[in-house]
Design an enzyme around this catalytic site. Sequence first.
Site, PDB file in Angstrom:
ATOM      1  N   GLU A 181      27.553  39.388  31.251  1.00  0.00           N
ATOM      2  CA  GLU A 181      28.144  38.880  32.495  1.00  0.00           C
ATOM      3  C   GLU A 181      27.107  38.761  33.611  1.00  0.00           C
ATOM      4  O   GLU A 181      27.142  37.825  34.398  1.00  0.00           O
ATOM      5  CB  GLU A 181      29.317  39.763  32.943  1.00  0.00           C
ATOM      6  N   TYR A 225      33.790  41.167  40.423  1.00  0.00           N
ATOM      7  CA  TYR A 225      33.886  40.294  39.246  1.00  0.00           C
ATOM      8  C   TYR A 225      33.326  40.989  37.998  1.00  0.00           C
ATOM      9  O   TYR A 225      33.983  41.032  36.956  1.00  0.00           O
ATOM     10  CB  TYR A 225      33.159  38.948  39.472  1.00  0.00           C
ATOM     11  N   ASP A 235      36.099  34.443  38.559  1.00  0.00           N
ATOM     12  CA  ASP A 235      34.813  33.795  38.848  1.00  0.00           C
ATOM     13  C   ASP A 235      35.072  32.380  39.371  1.00  0.00           C
ATOM     14  O   ASP A 235      36.222  31.974  39.552  1.00  0.00           O
ATOM     15  CB  ASP A 235      33.910  33.783  37.599  1.00  0.00           C
TER      16      ASP A 235
END
Length: 349
Positions: free
Chosen positions: A41, A124, A142
Site C-alpha cells: 500500500e 488510508y 483512496d
Amino acid sequence: MSRMHNISDIQMSTLMKWFDVHKRTMPWRGDSNPYNIWISEVMLQQTQVKTVIPYYNRWIRNYPSIEILANSDSEAVLRLWEGLGYYTRVLNLLKGARYIIEHYNGKFPAVMNDALKIPGVGEYIAGAVLSIAYNLPVAAVDGNVIRVFSRLFALDKSGNINKTIESIVTDCYTYYQPRWVNQAWMEFGALQCVPKPVCSVCPMNASCKALKISKVLNYPVKKPKKKTPVRTGRIYIVQQNDTVLMLKRHRKGLLAGMWELPNILEDEEKHTDFEQKHSLKPMECIGNVKHAYSHFKVVYQVYLAELLKTWNSAGWVESTWASSEKLQLLAKPKVHIKALKQHGMFFNS
Ligand code: SF4
C-alpha cells in the site's frame, strides 16, 4: 451518520461478480500478512501497480519481515526504493518497522488507534492493512474509491466526503467480508470507473447518479487548482579522473539522505554566489532536466564544471568521488539520474 446513500444487495453482488472476473493478479493479492499489505500500500500511493510489482518483489526478497527491515539502514532502503519517488515514505517505513518492534512486539497492530501511531501510517494505510490483512470492518478510502462514490451518488464537496463514503462502505460489510469489499471498490475505481470511463459497459450504469444527469466528468468535484510554482537552478557535473563529485543530503526534509550532484536553486541562493562559495567554474551547459514534485516543479540547467579548490561540503553531510560502479550503488533522486544520463559517461543504464 448519514444514511442518505446506500449500496443495495443487488449492487453489491454485481460489484463482486465484476471483481471476480476483472481483478488483477498481484503478488500481494490474497495475502493476509499485514507487513506485506503495508509495504504494497505504501508503494502504491501515487504509483501504478505495474511499476510497483518488481519493486515489491525485490523488497520482500530483501526484507521479508518487519524485524529484518527494522535492522536495516536508511542507505540500503533508499537504494531499493530508488525510482519510486516520495523518499520520505521509505524512511518512514524504516521508522515504522522500528516503532512496531519497540511498541507492538514486532506485529502490525490490529487496532486503528495503535496503527495510526506508527510513523507514516495515516487513515488510508491503516484502513487498508486492518481490513485486508485482519478482515476488520474498516473502510480504506483512496482517490479511486472517492471517484466511484462521488459519481454513483453525485456527491458534492459539502460536508466530510470521506466520512460519508466510509459510512457507505461500512454498510457493505453486511453482505461480504471487509477485505474483499474494500479491494473490490478499489479495483473498480482503478479499472472501470477511471477518470474517463466507458460507462456503456459499466455494470453499475443503471444506478449511477452522475451518469443519469450526464455529468460523469464533473465528479469528483474538484477544488480549484493552484498553479504549481516552477523553480529553476543549476546542477554541476564535476569530474576528477574517472569519478564524479556526489554529495549526501541531510537526514531531514525533501530527498533526505540521498546522494546528488552539486546543485543550487536560484530562489535559495544565486548561482554566482554558490559557484564562488564552492570554487566551481561552470564550463559548458549540456542541457536541461525537469522534475515535478508534489508542490512544485524544478528545471535545472546541467553544467560540466571544474573545481578550482578542494570541495567545501557546507550544506551537505558528506561528499565522495564516485566511479561509475560506485554511482550505481548510491541512492539518487530522479532528477540527478536524468542529469547523469545526459552526461552519459557515468550512467548508461
Ligand atoms: S456508470 Fe460510469 S461513472 Fe458511473 S460508476 Fe460506472 S463507470 Fe463510473
